[in-house]
Scaffold this motif. Sequence first.
Motif, PDB file in Angstrom:
ATOM      1  N   GLY A 160     -61.388-122.857  21.874  1.00 39.25           N
ATOM      2  CA  GLY A 160     -60.292-122.644  22.808  1.00 39.25           C
ATOM      3  C   GLY A 160     -59.307-123.797  22.722  1.00 39.25           C
ATOM      4  O   GLY A 160     -59.176-124.443  21.682  1.00 39.25           O
ATOM      5  N   TRP A 161     -58.592-124.074  23.818  1.00 35.83           N
ATOM      6  CA  TRP A 161     -57.619-125.154  23.855  1.00 35.83           C
ATOM      7  C   TRP A 161     -58.337-126.473  24.089  1.00 35.83           C
ATOM      8  O   TRP A 161     -59.145-126.599  25.008  1.00 35.83           O
ATOM      9  CB  TRP A 161     -56.589-124.890  24.951  1.00 35.83           C
ATOM     10  CG  TRP A 161     -55.633-126.020  25.170  1.00 35.83           C
ATOM     11  CD1 TRP A 161     -55.531-126.792  26.297  1.00 35.83           C
ATOM     12  CD2 TRP A 161     -54.651-126.527  24.261  1.00 35.83           C
ATOM     13  NE1 TRP A 161     -54.546-127.735  26.139  1.00 35.83           N
ATOM     14  CE2 TRP A 161     -53.990-127.589  24.883  1.00 35.83           C
ATOM     15  CE3 TRP A 161     -54.266-126.183  22.972  1.00 35.83           C
ATOM     16  CZ2 TRP A 161     -52.973-128.313  24.287  1.00 35.83           C
ATOM     17  CZ3 TRP A 161     -53.252-126.897  22.373  1.00 35.83           C
ATOM     18  CH2 TRP A 161     -52.615-127.949  23.015  1.00 35.83           C
ATOM     19  N   GLY A 216     -61.014-125.231  28.676  1.00 31.04           N
ATOM     20  CA  GLY A 216     -61.599-124.042  29.282  1.00 31.04           C
ATOM     21  C   GLY A 216     -60.643-122.870  29.361  1.00 31.04           C
ATOM     22  O   GLY A 216     -60.739-122.030  30.234  1.00 31.04           O
ATOM     23  N   GLY A 217     -59.707-122.822  28.455  1.00 32.66           N
ATOM     24  CA  GLY A 217     -58.758-121.718  28.413  1.00 32.66           C
ATOM     25  C   GLY A 217     -58.037-121.715  27.087  1.00 32.66           C
ATOM     26  O   GLY A 217     -58.432-122.406  26.157  1.00 32.66           O
ATOM     27  N   ASP A 218     -56.983-120.951  27.033  1.00 35.03           N
ATOM     28  CA  ASP A 218     -56.188-120.862  25.807  1.00 35.03           C
ATOM     29  C   ASP A 218     -54.760-121.301  26.074  1.00 35.03           C
ATOM     30  O   ASP A 218     -54.242-121.130  27.176  1.00 35.03           O
ATOM     31  CB  ASP A 218     -56.161-119.431  25.278  1.00 35.03           C
ATOM     32  CG  ASP A 218     -57.494-119.007  24.691  1.00 35.03           C
ATOM     33  OD1 ASP A 218     -58.219-119.884  24.199  1.00 35.03           O
ATOM     34  OD2 ASP A 218     -57.795-117.807  24.709  1.00 35.03           O
ATOM     35  N   MET A 219     -54.138-121.858  25.047  1.00 39.40           N
ATOM     36  CA  MET A 219     -52.716-122.193  25.071  1.00 39.40           C
ATOM     37  C   MET A 219     -52.035-121.106  24.257  1.00 39.40           C
ATOM     38  O   MET A 219     -52.262-120.997  23.060  1.00 39.40           O
ATOM     39  CB  MET A 219     -52.480-123.563  24.440  1.00 39.40           C
ATOM     40  CG  MET A 219     -51.051-123.867  24.112  1.00 39.40           C
ATOM     41  SD  MET A 219     -50.051-124.282  25.507  1.00 39.40           S
ATOM     42  CE  MET A 219     -50.496-125.963  25.770  1.00 39.40           C
ATOM     43  N   SER A 270     -56.900-124.276  12.829  1.00 42.79           N
ATOM     44  CA  SER A 270     -56.607-124.332  14.253  1.00 42.79           C
ATOM     45  C   SER A 270     -55.105-124.311  14.479  1.00 42.79           C
ATOM     46  O   SER A 270     -54.346-124.795  13.656  1.00 42.79           O
ATOM     47  CB  SER A 270     -57.183-125.637  14.825  1.00 42.79           C
ATOM     48  OG  SER A 270     -56.916-125.745  16.194  1.00 42.79           O
ATOM     49  N   GLY A 271     -54.695-123.779  15.604  1.00 46.52           N
ATOM     50  CA  GLY A 271     -53.327-123.988  16.042  1.00 46.52           C
ATOM     51  C   GLY A 271     -53.208-125.448  16.454  1.00 46.52           C
ATOM     52  O   GLY A 271     -54.200-126.065  16.869  1.00 46.52           O
ATOM     53  N   ILE A 272     -52.024-126.018  16.305  1.00 47.19           N
ATOM     54  CA  ILE A 272     -51.829-127.425  16.670  1.00 47.19           C
ATOM     55  C   ILE A 272     -50.507-127.583  17.418  1.00 47.19           C
ATOM     56  O   ILE A 272     -49.515-126.931  17.093  1.00 47.19           O
ATOM     57  CB  ILE A 272     -51.883-128.349  15.436  1.00 47.19           C
ATOM     58  CG1 ILE A 272     -51.897-129.825  15.854  1.00 47.19           C
ATOM     59  CG2 ILE A 272     -50.767-128.045  14.456  1.00 47.19           C
ATOM     60  CD1 ILE A 272     -52.277-130.791  14.728  1.00 47.19           C
TER      61      ILE A 272
END
Length: 155
Positions: A128-129, A89-92, A111-113
């Motif tokens: 998102g995250w 429910g947010g971003d890293m 995606s970022g990993i």
Amino acid sequence: MCYVTGYTLVIPLSQNNLDKTAGAVKAGQQLNPFAGFDFTKGNWQAFIVVSPSDFTDLHPSIQHHGCIKTGDRKVLMRMKKDWKFRAIGGDMATFQSTFYVVRNHKVMFESGIVLDKQRQGLQNPQYGWMEPVDAAEIISTCKQFKAVYWPIVFL
């Protein structure tokens, strides 16, 4: 002039087919981003591009190499079956490495990993995250990726 960095430069040039229909996800929702992929048809590959800044905290089971990949259908099918995530429910904001799933030279998922010793997860605009339901499964699968020794990879 050519600069030798010791790392593989990955350049995503292909037309992508990223899923933009995922819609909003809720915190706590379980996700399987690869559920709709048929890894039995076509030429599929998954790439993890590890940022040099991530080597310090990279999980010791993951190859310390700038780019690792798999085209092994068994590994891809294992990802489809076992890589389940929980939306946070947010971003890293601190991810530096990137994960790509490519079919027939088209990026299907990006995606970022994060594959740190203490934390693993994916982040992209659609979800998102996301943290794995079973972090050990993510690490176990990524251990099967092989080092890429090409200086430049075009996706």
